[in-house]
Design a protein around this motif. Sequence first.
Motif, PDB file in Angstrom:
ATOM      1  N   TYR A 150      -5.590   0.143   8.940  1.00  0.00           N
ATOM      2  CA  TYR A 150      -6.497   0.527  10.021  1.00  0.00           C
ATOM      3  C   TYR A 150      -6.470   2.038  10.234  1.00  0.00           C
ATOM      4  O   TYR A 150      -5.593   2.748   9.723  1.00  0.00           O
ATOM      5  CB  TYR A 150      -6.123  -0.181  11.328  1.00  0.00           C
ATOM      6  CG  TYR A 150      -4.785   0.227  11.904  1.00  0.00           C
ATOM      7  CD1 TYR A 150      -4.689   1.239  12.862  1.00  0.00           C
ATOM      8  CD2 TYR A 150      -3.609  -0.392  11.491  1.00  0.00           C
ATOM      9  CE1 TYR A 150      -3.459   1.618  13.396  1.00  0.00           C
ATOM     10  CE2 TYR A 150      -2.379  -0.020  12.012  1.00  0.00           C
ATOM     11  CZ  TYR A 150      -2.311   0.985  12.967  1.00  0.00           C
ATOM     12  OH  TYR A 150      -1.095   1.364  13.485  1.00  0.00           O
ATOM     13  N   VAL A 167     -10.227   1.096  13.844  1.00  0.00           N
ATOM     14  CA  VAL A 167     -11.242   0.735  12.855  1.00  0.00           C
ATOM     15  C   VAL A 167     -10.547   0.132  11.631  1.00  0.00           C
ATOM     16  O   VAL A 167      -9.605   0.714  11.095  1.00  0.00           O
ATOM     17  CB  VAL A 167     -12.072   1.961  12.429  1.00  0.00           C
ATOM     18  CG1 VAL A 167     -13.099   1.566  11.366  1.00  0.00           C
ATOM     19  CG2 VAL A 167     -12.768   2.576  13.627  1.00  0.00           C
ATOM     20  N   THR A 168     -11.015  -1.044  11.211  1.00  0.00           N
ATOM     21  CA  THR A 168     -10.542  -1.661   9.970  1.00  0.00           C
ATOM     22  C   THR A 168     -11.721  -1.726   8.991  1.00  0.00           C
ATOM     23  O   THR A 168     -12.823  -1.270   9.306  1.00  0.00           O
ATOM     24  CB  THR A 168      -9.998  -3.074  10.214  1.00  0.00           C
ATOM     25  OG1 THR A 168     -11.088  -3.966  10.452  1.00  0.00           O
ATOM     26  CG2 THR A 168      -9.027  -3.104  11.392  1.00  0.00           C
ATOM     27  N   ALA A 169     -11.480  -2.301   7.837  1.00  0.00           N
ATOM     28  CA  ALA A 169     -12.544  -2.398   6.844  1.00  0.00           C
ATOM     29  C   ALA A 169     -13.677  -3.299   7.304  1.00  0.00           C
ATOM     30  O   ALA A 169     -14.805  -3.184   6.809  1.00  0.00           O
ATOM     31  CB  ALA A 169     -11.978  -2.906   5.522  1.00  0.00           C
ATOM     32  N   SER A 170     -13.414  -4.190   8.278  1.00  0.00           N
ATOM     33  CA  SER A 170     -14.426  -5.172   8.658  1.00  0.00           C
ATOM     34  C   SER A 170     -14.842  -5.125  10.125  1.00  0.00           C
ATOM     35  O   SER A 170     -15.847  -5.733  10.490  1.00  0.00           O
ATOM     36  CB  SER A 170     -13.933  -6.585   8.336  1.00  0.00           C
ATOM     37  OG  SER A 170     -12.739  -6.870   9.050  1.00  0.00           O
ATOM     38  N   SER A 205     -14.399  -2.987  14.314  1.00  0.00           N
ATOM     39  CA  SER A 205     -13.884  -1.929  15.177  1.00  0.00           C
ATOM     40  C   SER A 205     -13.473  -2.543  16.500  1.00  0.00           C
ATOM     41  O   SER A 205     -14.069  -3.520  16.960  1.00  0.00           O
ATOM     42  CB  SER A 205     -14.932  -0.836  15.400  1.00  0.00           C
ATOM     43  OG  SER A 205     -16.093  -1.375  16.017  1.00  0.00           O
ATOM     44  N   ILE A 207     -16.827   5.595  12.801  1.00  0.00           N
ATOM     45  CA  ILE A 207     -16.459   4.360  12.104  1.00  0.00           C
ATOM     46  C   ILE A 207     -16.679   4.517  10.601  1.00  0.00           C
ATOM     47  O   ILE A 207     -15.831   4.144   9.783  1.00  0.00           O
ATOM     48  CB  ILE A 207     -17.262   3.167  12.659  1.00  0.00           C
ATOM     49  CG1 ILE A 207     -16.806   2.849  14.087  1.00  0.00           C
ATOM     50  CG2 ILE A 207     -17.102   1.937  11.758  1.00  0.00           C
ATOM     51  CD1 ILE A 207     -17.667   1.804  14.787  1.00  0.00           C
ATOM     52  N   ARG A 260     -13.737   4.414   7.654  1.00  0.00           N
ATOM     53  CA  ARG A 260     -13.738   3.481   6.514  1.00  0.00           C
ATOM     54  C   ARG A 260     -13.720   4.220   5.182  1.00  0.00           C
ATOM     55  O   ARG A 260     -13.174   3.710   4.202  1.00  0.00           O
ATOM     56  CB  ARG A 260     -14.931   2.540   6.635  1.00  0.00           C
ATOM     57  CG  ARG A 260     -14.707   1.528   7.763  1.00  0.00           C
ATOM     58  CD  ARG A 260     -15.840   0.571   7.972  1.00  0.00           C
ATOM     59  NE  ARG A 260     -15.442  -0.392   9.011  1.00  0.00           N
ATOM     60  CZ  ARG A 260     -16.286  -1.050   9.791  1.00  0.00           C
ATOM     61  NH1 ARG A 260     -17.588  -0.871   9.635  1.00  0.00           N
ATOM     62  NH2 ARG A 260     -15.845  -1.884  10.704  1.00  0.00           N
ATOM     63  N   GLU A 261     -14.288   5.401   5.148  1.00  0.00           N
ATOM     64  CA  GLU A 261     -14.162   6.215   3.935  1.00  0.00           C
ATOM     65  C   GLU A 261     -12.700   6.583   3.703  1.00  0.00           C
ATOM     66  O   GLU A 261     -12.207   6.547   2.568  1.00  0.00           O
ATOM     67  CB  GLU A 261     -15.014   7.484   4.060  1.00  0.00           C
ATOM     68  CG  GLU A 261     -16.503   7.249   3.963  1.00  0.00           C
ATOM     69  CD  GLU A 261     -17.291   8.537   4.142  1.00  0.00           C
ATOM     70  OE1 GLU A 261     -16.656   9.607   4.220  1.00  0.00           O
ATOM     71  OE2 GLU A 261     -18.529   8.468   4.200  1.00  0.00           O
ATOM     72  N   LEU A 300     -10.132   4.855   4.681  1.00  0.00           N
ATOM     73  CA  LEU A 300      -9.405   3.648   4.283  1.00  0.00           C
ATOM     74  C   LEU A 300      -9.526   3.392   2.782  1.00  0.00           C
ATOM     75  O   LEU A 300      -8.590   2.887   2.152  1.00  0.00           O
ATOM     76  CB  LEU A 300      -9.933   2.435   5.051  1.00  0.00           C
ATOM     77  CG  LEU A 300      -9.452   2.259   6.485  1.00  0.00           C
ATOM     78  CD1 LEU A 300     -10.173   1.093   7.143  1.00  0.00           C
ATOM     79  CD2 LEU A 300      -7.948   2.050   6.557  1.00  0.00           C
TER      80      LEU A 300
END
Length: 338
Positions: A25, A47-50, A52, A66, A70-71, A73
């Motif tokens: 995250y 924020v996670t890959a799937s 917020s 967001i 994700r970038e 991550l």
Amino acid sequence: MQNFTWRAKTWHEGIAQCQQHNVSYVLVTVVSVAGSAPRETGSKMVVTASESIDTIGGGHLEHHAIATAREFLLSNQPLTELRSYPLSSKLGQCCGGAVKVLFDVCNSYQQHIAVFGAGHVAKALVPILSQLPVKITWIDSRESLFSNTGTIHSGTDNTNTSALNSSGLPDNVNIVVEQEPETEVAQLAPGTWLVILTHDHQLDYRITEQALNYPSLPFVGLIGSQTKAKRFITKLSHRGFDDAALARLYTPIGNPSIPGKRPIEVAVSISAQLIALLHCQSDKDSTQTADSASTFTTIRAATNIRARTRANTSDGTRATATANAENTACKKEKTNDI
């Protein structure tokens, strides 16, 4: 973050949830505000890959944050970075102020372990392993053995699923029912560790042989007695597997300092060996390649069956000394006779 039994609403609940389920995250924090802004200094979101969790004010600012998180991550690396955002028409905001946002990336390393077999040892082992920072694929041909243990996926496409009761296994355990379990080996990602515990010696052999065909699978752990180990290694050698391939075979699997043949004792023995490996790998990148197999070769158990076999040759003394040095380096172990 899928199949959670509860959904976090605040950023601190989000962190707790991510840590509990070993999910990477980004903690996004507004660290300074100049002029008008959607939220005050100290506002946070996760924020996670799937998804917020919580908010830093919504609108284009939050959408951009967001996307940026994700970038970060995707790099799969720990990172802390400060970004400045003018809240102007360029960002699609009309507040007129400016904010500085801190991105703190917290990657969760998850080793993938494929457990073949759902018998007594596996049923004792999987609940232990599921408490570690790992992802587990649990494979067997007998669906009935998975009753009340989680979500079942039929075959390799994982398209037909049926949720079982809420007392099932944690989210990091994925059950696969496959009539020919050895075919699942080809579906495993590079770097996956195999734990082979099936009810059928012939099936054990087929899975082992398939696994040794893939240099990107660095750990192939096989349950059994010394006699079974010798028989398998002899057969594999006759089938053309060289020392480099057989060096990835850990049989009997487990930690020899933990005695006993009860399922829980064997499960603890195997867990101890895998935990030692996890600590040895903790400074490695989570994406492993065929080259990473050499890492495991250097930390093989002093009592590994191949080391013992070589000890009976003219090079036996040197093999034993090498194995002892390797054992000291990372405390690798052999397993009990089962």
